[in-house]
Design a protein around this motif. Structure first.
Motif, PDB file in Angstrom:
ATOM      1  N   TYR A  50       0.831  -1.206   0.000  1.00 15.79           N
ATOM      2  CA  TYR A  50       0.000   0.000   0.000  1.00 15.79           C
ATOM      3  C   TYR A  50       0.864   1.255   0.000  1.00 15.79           C
ATOM      4  CZ  TYR A  50      -3.937  -2.915   1.658  1.00 15.79           C
ATOM      5  OH  TYR A  50      -4.916  -3.864   1.793  1.00 15.79           O
ATOM      6  N   THR A  51       0.405   2.274  -0.690  1.00 12.67           N
ATOM      7  CA  THR A  51       0.878   3.622  -0.419  1.00 12.67           C
ATOM      8  C   THR A  51       0.032   4.129   0.757  1.00 12.67           C
ATOM      9  OG1 THR A  51      -0.734   4.673  -1.884  1.00 12.67           O
ATOM     10  CG2 THR A  51       1.373   3.973  -2.872  1.00 12.67           C
ATOM     11  N   ALA A  52       0.427   5.251   1.331  1.00 12.61           N
ATOM     12  CA  ALA A  52      -0.350   5.807   2.446  1.00 12.61           C
ATOM     13  C   ALA A  52      -1.783   6.111   2.015  1.00 12.61           C
ATOM     14  CB  ALA A  52       0.333   7.063   2.973  1.00 12.61           C
ATOM     15  N   ASP A  53      -1.947   6.697   0.831  1.00 12.95           N
ATOM     16  CA  ASP A  53      -3.294   7.029   0.345  1.00 12.95           C
ATOM     17  C   ASP A  53      -4.136   5.772   0.105  1.00 12.95           C
ATOM     18  OD1 ASP A  53      -2.940   9.788   0.426  1.00 12.95           O
ATOM     19  OD2 ASP A  53      -2.103   9.869  -1.606  1.00 12.95           O
ATOM     20  N   GLN A  54      -3.512   4.728  -0.444  1.00  9.66           N
ATOM     21  CA  GLN A  54      -4.233   3.472  -0.673  1.00  9.66           C
ATOM     22  C   GLN A  54      -4.645   2.835   0.651  1.00  9.66           C
ATOM     23  OE1 GLN A  54      -1.223   1.499  -2.996  1.00  9.66           O
ATOM     24  NE2 GLN A  54      -2.240   1.955  -4.945  1.00  9.66           N
ATOM     25  N   TYR A  55      -3.767   2.912   1.641  1.00 12.85           N
ATOM     26  CA  TYR A  55      -4.087   2.373   2.967  1.00 12.85           C
ATOM     27  C   TYR A  55      -5.298   3.092   3.554  1.00 12.85           C
ATOM     28  CZ  TYR A  55      -3.375   0.781   7.776  1.00 12.85           C
ATOM     29  OH  TYR A  55      -3.556   0.212   9.020  1.00 12.85           O
ATOM     30  N   ILE A  56      -5.299   4.399   3.448  1.00 17.07           N
ATOM     31  CA  ILE A  56      -6.410   5.200   3.996  1.00 17.07           C
ATOM     32  C   ILE A  56      -7.723   4.832   3.316  1.00 17.07           C
ATOM     33  CG2 ILE A  56      -7.337   7.540   4.199  1.00 17.07           C
ATOM     34  CD1 ILE A  56      -4.301   8.426   4.361  1.00 17.07           C
ATOM     35  N   GLN A  57      -7.715   4.730   2.002  1.00 20.52           N
ATOM     36  CA  GLN A  57      -8.923   4.368   1.272  1.00 20.52           C
ATOM     37  C   GLN A  57      -9.394   2.963   1.631  1.00 20.52           C
ATOM     38  OE1 GLN A  57     -10.806   6.505  -0.556  1.00 20.52           O
ATOM     39  NE2 GLN A  57      -9.297   7.987   0.215  1.00 20.52           N
ATOM     40  N   ARG A  58      -8.437   2.058   1.849  1.00 22.31           N
ATOM     41  CA  ARG A  58      -8.772   0.656   2.158  1.00 22.31           C
ATOM     42  C   ARG A  58      -9.415   0.522   3.535  1.00 22.31           C
ATOM     43  NH1 ARG A  58      -9.884  -3.610   3.845  1.00 22.31           N
ATOM     44  NH2 ARG A  58      -8.970  -5.662   3.447  1.00 22.31           N
ATOM     45  N   PHE A  59      -8.944   1.307   4.515  1.00 23.70           N
ATOM     46  CA  PHE A  59      -9.372   1.064   5.898  1.00 23.70           C
ATOM     47  C   PHE A  59     -10.168   2.210   6.530  1.00 23.70           C
ATOM     48  CE2 PHE A  59      -5.561  -1.656   5.370  1.00 23.70           C
ATOM     49  CZ  PHE A  59      -6.179  -2.886   5.565  1.00 23.70           C
ATOM     50  N   LYS A  60     -10.504   3.220   5.765  1.00 22.50           N
ATOM     51  CA  LYS A  60     -11.260   4.341   6.346  1.00 22.50           C
ATOM     52  C   LYS A  60     -12.648   3.898   6.812  1.00 22.50           C
ATOM     53  CE  LYS A  60     -13.117   6.158   1.982  1.00 22.50           C
ATOM     54  NZ  LYS A  60     -13.149   7.322   1.058  1.00 22.50           N
ATOM     55  N   THR A  61     -13.263   2.950   6.100  1.00 21.97           N
ATOM     56  CA  THR A  61     -14.623   2.524   6.463  1.00 21.97           C
ATOM     57  C   THR A  61     -14.657   1.860   7.826  1.00 21.97           C
ATOM     58  OG1 THR A  61     -15.227   2.221   4.133  1.00 21.97           O
ATOM     59  CG2 THR A  61     -16.592   1.101   5.769  1.00 21.97           C
ATOM     60  N   ILE A  62     -13.732   0.941   8.083  1.00 20.18           N
ATOM     61  CA  ILE A  62     -13.723   0.257   9.379  1.00 20.18           C
ATOM     62  C   ILE A  62     -13.347   1.241  10.486  1.00 20.18           C
ATOM     63  CG2 ILE A  62     -11.336  -0.562   9.071  1.00 20.18           C
ATOM     64  CD1 ILE A  62     -14.148  -2.373  10.989  1.00 20.18           C
ATOM     65  N   ALA A  63     -12.482   2.219  10.195  1.00 22.83           N
ATOM     66  CA  ALA A  63     -12.114   3.217  11.195  1.00 22.83           C
ATOM     67  C   ALA A  63     -13.324   4.073  11.568  1.00 22.83           C
ATOM     68  CB  ALA A  63     -10.976   4.097  10.668  1.00 22.83           C
ATOM     69  N   ILE A  64     -14.131   4.427  10.581  1.00 27.81           N
ATOM     70  CA  ILE A  64     -15.341   5.219  10.837  1.00 27.81           C
ATOM     71  C   ILE A  64     -16.362   4.392  11.629  1.00 27.81           C
ATOM     72  CG2 ILE A  64     -17.338   6.305   9.730  1.00 27.81           C
ATOM     73  CD1 ILE A  64     -15.413   7.150   7.453  1.00 27.81           C
ATOM     74  N   GLN A  65     -16.501   3.119  11.275  1.00 27.43           N
ATOM     75  CA  GLN A  65     -17.419   2.241  12.009  1.00 27.43           C
ATOM     76  C   GLN A  65     -17.036   2.148  13.488  1.00 27.43           C
ATOM     77  OE1 GLN A  65     -17.276  -1.496   9.918  1.00 27.43           O
ATOM     78  NE2 GLN A  65     -18.586  -0.789   8.250  1.00 27.43           N
ATOM     79  N   GLU A  66     -15.737   1.996  13.761  1.00 29.12           N
ATOM     80  CA  GLU A  66     -15.275   1.899  15.145  1.00 29.12           C
ATOM     81  C   GLU A  66     -15.462   3.228  15.876  1.00 29.12           C
ATOM     82  OE1 GLU A  66     -14.054  -1.161  16.648  1.00 29.12           O
ATOM     83  OE2 GLU A  66     -15.236  -1.622  14.845  1.00 29.12           O
ATOM     84  N   MET A  67     -15.285   4.341  15.158  1.00 30.21           N
ATOM     85  CA  MET A  67     -15.514   5.661  15.746  1.00 30.21           C
ATOM     86  C   MET A  67     -16.978   5.814  16.164  1.00 30.21           C
ATOM     87  SD  MET A  67     -15.156   9.438  13.962  1.00 30.21           S
ATOM     88  CE  MET A  67     -16.340   8.974  12.670  1.00 30.21           C
TER      89      MET A  67
END
Length: 276
Positions: A50-67
């Motif tokens: 992953y690049t940093a941007d690809q990582y963010i796009q890949r895992f932003k949904t689960i991070a928002i769900q946990e938030m």
């Protein structure tokens, strides 16, 4: 004479069979070791970096769900994931799906991965999917030492960054600044969401109630953490509570009481208090 010859023949045959079994056994063990190494190599070879941007796009949904579930800012979770997993490209992330460096504890029932870290051959948790690591990260934070953080607004990433350091999450004195720097560099706070006063009260009540339920488990963990190493025993292959208790002159019930155990389940790598 014939009986003696027959007896010698049988002994030779048995010896040959025994040697063959040992050869097969050694060969099988070598094969198993190669299989384990190959599995790790395959995991790395087949892993998409992953690049940093690809990582963010890949895992932003689960991070928002946990938030939304617990109030941990999505920006904090993503920044910690980026920072601690090397944008998801570190060995722990690639082999163990572990993006936050969470180590095994006495109550861990899942698979384990061993690598040198603070100590030689430290035990790390293995997850079936990366998202499981994000969920366990939230559960890890639901402890008494972090309880005050859940009273912050769920979009207060600066409060969380400094609060994590104050609560002992990291030893690096610049940890808050590092997290905030990652958040601001990649504009991660765009994924944070404010909440109404009533929503905040309900979330706090729910999460703090869960933290209180976990206090008993935290006491169990603290027994291990404050016990001198010469009073601890690390569970090995083939161990049972019975043979460990006998080895140290204890009854099974005494061993369970020393370790605040409710059942007889143990796992390889688990540390047990064995001296009163």
């Amino acid at each position: 004479m014939r009986k003696l010859v027959c007896a010698l023949s049988v002994l030779v045959l048995l010896s040959a069979c025994s040697s063959r079994k040992k050869t097969i056994s050694n060969s099988q063990a070598h094969h198993n070791n190669k299989e384990i190494q190959k599995a790790h190599s395959d995991a790395i070879a087949n892993y998409t970096t992953y690049t940093a941007d690809q990582y963010i796009q890949r895992f932003k949904t689960i991070a928002i769900q946990e938030m939304n579930a617990y109030g941990i800012p999505a920006s904090i979770t993503l920044a910690q994931g980026l920072f601690e997993s090397g944008n998801g490209n570190g060995d722990l992330a690639r082999i163990a799906n572990n993006h936050f460096g969470i180590k095994c504890t006495a109550d861990w029932k899942g698979k384990s991965y061993y690598k040198d870290d603070d100590q030689v051959n430290d035990c790390f948790r293995v997850y079936d999917h990366p998202e499981d690591s994000f969920r366990d990260h939230s559960n890890f934070l639901k402890r008494k030492r972090y309880a005050a953080l859940f009273e912050l607004d769920k979009n207060d990433y600066q409060g969380w960054a400094y609060g994590l350091k104050a609560a002992g999450y990291a030893t690096n004195p610049k940890y808050p600044q590092l997290l905030i720097g990652v958040i601001q560099k990649y504009n991660l706070d765009q994924y944070d969401r404010p909440e109404g006063e009533l929503q905040k009260i309900k979330r706090e009540d729910r999460v703090l109630s869960q933290i209180n339920q976990n206090i008993g488990k935290a006491v169990k963990d603290s027994i291990i953490q404050v016990t001198p190493t010469d009073k601890l025993y690390t569970v090995k292959q083939g161990d049972t509570l019975f043979n460990i208790s006998k080895r140290f002159g204890l009854t099974v019930d005494e061993l369970k009481a020393l370790n605040n155990m409710g059942d007889n389940n143990i796992k390889i790598g688990q540390k047990l208090v064995v001296i009163k």
